[in-house]
Design an enzyme around this catalytic site. Structure first.
Site, short mmCIF file in Angstrom:
data_model
loop_
_atom_site.label_atom_id
_atom_site.label_comp_id
_atom_site.label_asym_id
_atom_site.label_seq_id
_atom_site.Cartn_x
_atom_site.Cartn_y
_atom_site.Cartn_z
N ARG A 1 0.86 -1.19 0.00
CA ARG A 1 0.00 0.00 0.00
C ARG A 1 0.89 1.24 0.00
O ARG A 1 1.95 1.25 0.66
CB ARG A 1 -0.90 0.03 1.24
CG ARG A 1 -2.10 -0.91 1.17
CD ARG A 1 -3.15 -0.43 0.16
NE ARG A 1 -4.32 -1.28 0.14
CZ ARG A 1 -4.52 -2.32 -0.69
NH1 ARG A 1 -3.60 -2.63 -1.58
NH2 ARG A 1 -5.64 -3.00 -0.64
N GLU B 1 -4.29 7.93 -4.53
CA GLU B 1 -4.63 7.27 -5.80
C GLU B 1 -5.98 7.79 -6.27
O GLU B 1 -6.89 7.91 -5.45
CB GLU B 1 -4.67 5.76 -5.62
CG GLU B 1 -3.29 5.19 -5.28
CD GLU B 1 -3.29 3.67 -5.10
OE1 GLU B 1 -4.30 3.01 -5.41
OE2 GLU B 1 -2.27 3.14 -4.64
N HIS C 1 -1.77 0.81 -9.83
CA HIS C 1 -2.36 -0.17 -8.92
C HIS C 1 -2.92 -1.38 -9.71
O HIS C 1 -4.11 -1.69 -9.64
CB HIS C 1 -3.47 0.47 -8.06
CG HIS C 1 -3.73 -0.28 -6.79
ND1 HIS C 1 -4.02 0.34 -5.59
CD2 HIS C 1 -3.75 -1.61 -6.51
CE1 HIS C 1 -4.22 -0.57 -4.65
NE2 HIS C 1 -4.06 -1.76 -5.18
N1 LIG Z 1 -0.83 -3.79 -5.51
C1 LIG Z 1 -1.92 -4.53 -5.51
O1 LIG Z 1 -2.71 -4.51 -6.44
C2 LIG Z 1 -2.18 -5.44 -4.36
C3 LIG Z 1 -1.73 -5.15 -3.10
N2 LIG Z 1 -1.96 -6.01 -2.06
C4 LIG Z 1 -1.44 -5.68 -0.73
O2 LIG Z 1 -0.63 -6.75 -0.27
C5 LIG Z 1 -0.90 -6.96 1.09
C6 LIG Z 1 -0.45 -8.32 1.52
O3 LIG Z 1 -1.27 -9.33 1.00
P1 LIG Z 1 -1.05 -10.88 1.45
O4 LIG Z 1 0.33 -11.30 1.19
O5 LIG Z 1 -2.17 -11.65 0.87
O6 LIG Z 1 -1.27 -10.71 3.04
P2 LIG Z 1 -0.78 -11.64 4.21
O7 LIG Z 1 -1.63 -11.30 5.37
O8 LIG Z 1 -0.72 -13.07 3.75
O9 LIG Z 1 0.73 -11.17 4.49
C7 LIG Z 1 1.06 -10.00 5.18
C8 LIG Z 1 2.49 -10.12 5.68
O10 LIG Z 1 2.87 -8.88 6.27
C9 LIG Z 1 3.49 -9.13 7.52
N3 LIG Z 1 3.31 -7.99 8.42
C10 LIG Z 1 2.14 -7.44 8.83
N4 LIG Z 1 2.38 -6.40 9.66
C11 LIG Z 1 3.73 -6.31 9.76
C12 LIG Z 1 4.60 -5.45 10.48
N5 LIG Z 1 4.13 -4.48 11.28
N6 LIG Z 1 5.93 -5.62 10.35
C13 LIG Z 1 6.43 -6.61 9.56
N7 LIG Z 1 5.65 -7.46 8.86
C14 LIG Z 1 4.32 -7.32 8.96
C15 LIG Z 1 2.81 -10.40 8.04
O11 LIG Z 1 3.63 -11.11 8.97
P3 LIG Z 1 3.50 -10.91 10.57
O12 LIG Z 1 2.04 -10.84 10.86
O13 LIG Z 1 4.19 -12.10 11.13
O14 LIG Z 1 4.22 -9.66 10.89
C16 LIG Z 1 2.68 -11.19 6.75
O15 LIG Z 1 3.86 -11.90 6.51
C17 LIG Z 1 -2.41 -6.67 1.19
O16 LIG Z 1 -2.80 -6.37 2.51
C18 LIG Z 1 -2.56 -5.48 0.27
O17 LIG Z 1 -2.37 -4.28 0.98
C19 LIG Z 1 -2.63 -7.16 -2.25
C20 LIG Z 1 -3.12 -7.49 -3.47
C21 LIG Z 1 -2.95 -6.65 -4.64
O1 LIG Z 2 -4.87 -3.88 -3.79
C1 LIG Z 2 -5.56 -4.82 -3.99
C2 LIG Z 2 -6.00 -5.76 -3.02
O2 LIG Z 2 -6.60 -6.78 -3.42
O3 LIG Z 2 -5.81 -5.51 -1.82
#
Ligand SMILES: NC(=O)C1=CN([C@@H]2O[C@H](COP(=O)(O)OP(=O)(O)OC[C@H]3O[C@@H](n4cnc5c(N)ncnc54)[C@H](OP(=O)(O)O)[C@@H]3O)[C@@H](O)[C@H]2O)C=CC1
Ligand SMILES: O=CC(=O)O
Length: 326
Positions: free
Chosen positions: A237, A266, A285
Site C-alpha cells: 500500500r 490514488e 495499482h
Molecule cells: N498492488 C496490488 O494490487 C495489491 C496489493 N496487495 C497488498 O498486499 C498486502 C499483503 O497481502 P497478502 O500477502 O495476501 O497478506 P498476508 O496477510 O498473507 O501477508 C502480510 C504479511 O505482512 C506481515 N506484516 C504485517 N504487519 C507487519 C509489520 N508491522 N511488520 C512486519 N511485517 C508485517 C505479516 O507477517 P507478521 O504478521 O508475522 O508480521 C505477513 O507476513 C495486502 O494487505 C494489500 O495491501 C494485495 C493485493 C494486490
Molecule cells: O490492492 C488490492 C487488493 O486486493 O488488496
C-alpha cells in the site's frame, strides 16, 4: 423475501446474475460524488455490501443499521473500520489467495522493468533517439543472483520469494513480526530485522498490508540505510512509504530507483514529482489486474457474501469471531 444488498462495482454478467438470484440488488458502477447520496439511501435497508474501494468507516456504518456483512473485492481491507464492524456484528469478507500469484508476477515485473529501465528506454526509442549503438548511460543493473529483501512474508511475499529463489537464483531476506519457517525451508529465506534487510538488499520489495504499524515504515531514516545502488519496489500500500522522503531520495541519489504500483494518493495526482523522475517506474495499482484474476476475485467476493448472509462462512473472513457468534 430476498435480503437487500448494495453493489458498488460493475460485475461480469454471470456473477451479477448470481447475486440477483440470491439478493435484491441496488447497484452502482462505483462510489463517486454523484452516486454517494443514492448509495447512502440504499444502505439504510441493506443487509449486505459488495464492491471495492471507498472508506467504510464508523460514520458510514452508522447509516447502515441492518448491515450484516460486507464483501470487499480485494485482499487488503485497510479502508474498513474492522473494530467498528466487529462491534456492530458485521462480517467482513475478503479475497485472499485467488490473486496471490498474479501480484507476485507484478512485483517481479516491476523489479525487472525498473532494473533494466524498460519503460524509460521504450520512450527513448519512440522519441527517435535510437540512431546508434547503446552506451553505458543506458545500461541497467542485473536482477538474477542479487539479494532481495521482502517486507512481509505472507501469501504474496512467499510467491515472490519462490520466483526470486527458483527463477532468478536470488538470495532472499525478509522481515515480519513472526518468522515464517516455511520461507526458510522452501526458499532458504532468512528472517532479519528491518535495518539488516535495508542494509543488505539490492531490491527491497514491499508486500505489507497498511496498518498503524506499517504506515510510513519506510521514511528518510530507512532510505538512508539502503545501498546507493538499491531499488525499492512497492505493491503493498502507498502509505507504507513516506512518498515525499522517497522523492527526495530518488532525486539526491540516496537510492538508485523505485518501481511503484501503489501511492499515498490514488489516482496519483498529475502534478506529482514522481512523474518527473526517470528513475521511477509507475503502475496504476495493477497488482491483480489481469482478466483471469479480476474475474476470480469478483467470483470469490460474490460467494463470500452469499456464505456470510447464509451463515455458512468457512474461509475468507477478517473477523471470524462474529461468524461463530452468529
Ligand atoms: N498492488 C496490488 O494490487 C495489491 C496489493 N496487495 C497488498 O498486499 C498486502 C499483503 O497481502 P497478502 O500477502 O495476501 O497478506 P498476508 O496477510 O498473507 O501477508 C502480510 C504479511 O505482512 C506481515 N506484516 C504485517 N504487519 C507487519 C509489520 N508491522 N511488520 C512486519 N511485517 C508485517 C505479516 O507477517 P507478521 O504478521 O508475522 O508480521 C505477513 O507476513 C495486502 O494487505 C494489500 O495491501 C494485495 C493485493 C494486490
Ligand atoms: O490492492 C488490492 C487488493 O486486493 O488488496
Amino acid at each position: 423475501m430476498k435480503p437487500a444488498i448494495v453493489l458498488y462495482k460493475t460485475l461480469p454478467a454471470d456473477l451479477r446474475q448470481k447475486l440477483d438470484e440470491h439478493f435484491s440488488v441496488t447497484a452502482f458502477d462505483e462510489l463517486s460524488h454523484q452516486t454517494f447520496p443514492a448509495f447512502l439511501q440504499a444502505l439504510k435497508n441493506a443487509e449486505g455490501l459488495i464492491g471495492s474501494g471507498g472508506r467504510i468507516d464508523a460514520d458510514l456504518l452508522a447509516q447502515a443499521p441492518k448491515l450484516r456483512a460486507a464483501s470487499t473485492i480485494s485482499v487488503g481491507y485497510d479502508n474498513f473500520d474492522v473494530d467498528e464492524m466487529t462491534r456492530r456484528n458485521v462480517l467482513l469478507m475478503h479475497t485472499p489467495t485467488v490473486l496471490t500469484e498474479t501480484v507476485a508476477d507484478t512485483l517481479m515485473g516491476l523489479m525487472l522493468a525498473t532494473a533494466r529501465r524498460i519503460p524509460e528506454l521504450d520512450a527513448w526509442i519512440r522519441d527517435g533517439h535510437w540512431n546508434d549503438s547503446l552506451g553505458a548511460d543506458h545500461y541497467g543493473t542485473d536482477v538474477h543472483h542479487k539479494t532481495v529483501g521482502i517486507l512481509g512474508m505472507g501469501r504474496i511475499g512467499m510467491a515472490l520469494a519462490q520466483r526470486a529463489h527458483f527463477g532468478f537464483g536470488m538470495k532472499v531476506l525478509y522481515n515480519t513480526r513472526t518468522p515464517n519457517p516455511e520461507a526458510n525451508q522452501k526458499y532458504q529465506a532468512q528472517h532479519c530485522d528491518l535495518d539488516t534487510l535495508l542494509a543488505q538488499s539490492d531490491f527491497v520489495c514491499i508486500t505489507l498490508p497498511l496498518t498503524s504499524q506499517t504506515h510510513h515504515m519506510i521514511g528518510r531514516a530507512q532510505l538512508d540505510k539502503m545501498k546507493k545502488s538499491a531499488i525499492l519496489i512497492n505493491a503493498g500500500r502507498g502509505p507504507v512509504i513516506d512518498e515525499d522522503a522517497l522523492i527526495e531520495a530518488l532525486k539526491d541519489g540516496t537510492i538508485l530507483a523505485a518501481g511503484l504500483d501503489v501511492f499515498e494518493r490514488e489516482p496519483l495526482p498529475h502534478d506529482s514529482d514522481l512523474m518527473k523522475l526517470k528513475n521511477v517506474v509507475l503502475a496504476p495499482h495493477i497488482g491483480s489486474a489481469t482478466h483471469e484474476t479480476r474475474y476470480g476475485m469478483a467470483e470469490c467476493a460474490v460467494d463470500n457474501l452469499i456464505a456470510a448472509l447464509n451463515g455458512t462462512v468457512k474461509e475468507n473472513c477478517v473477523n471470524p469471531q462474529i461468524a461463530v457468534k452468529n
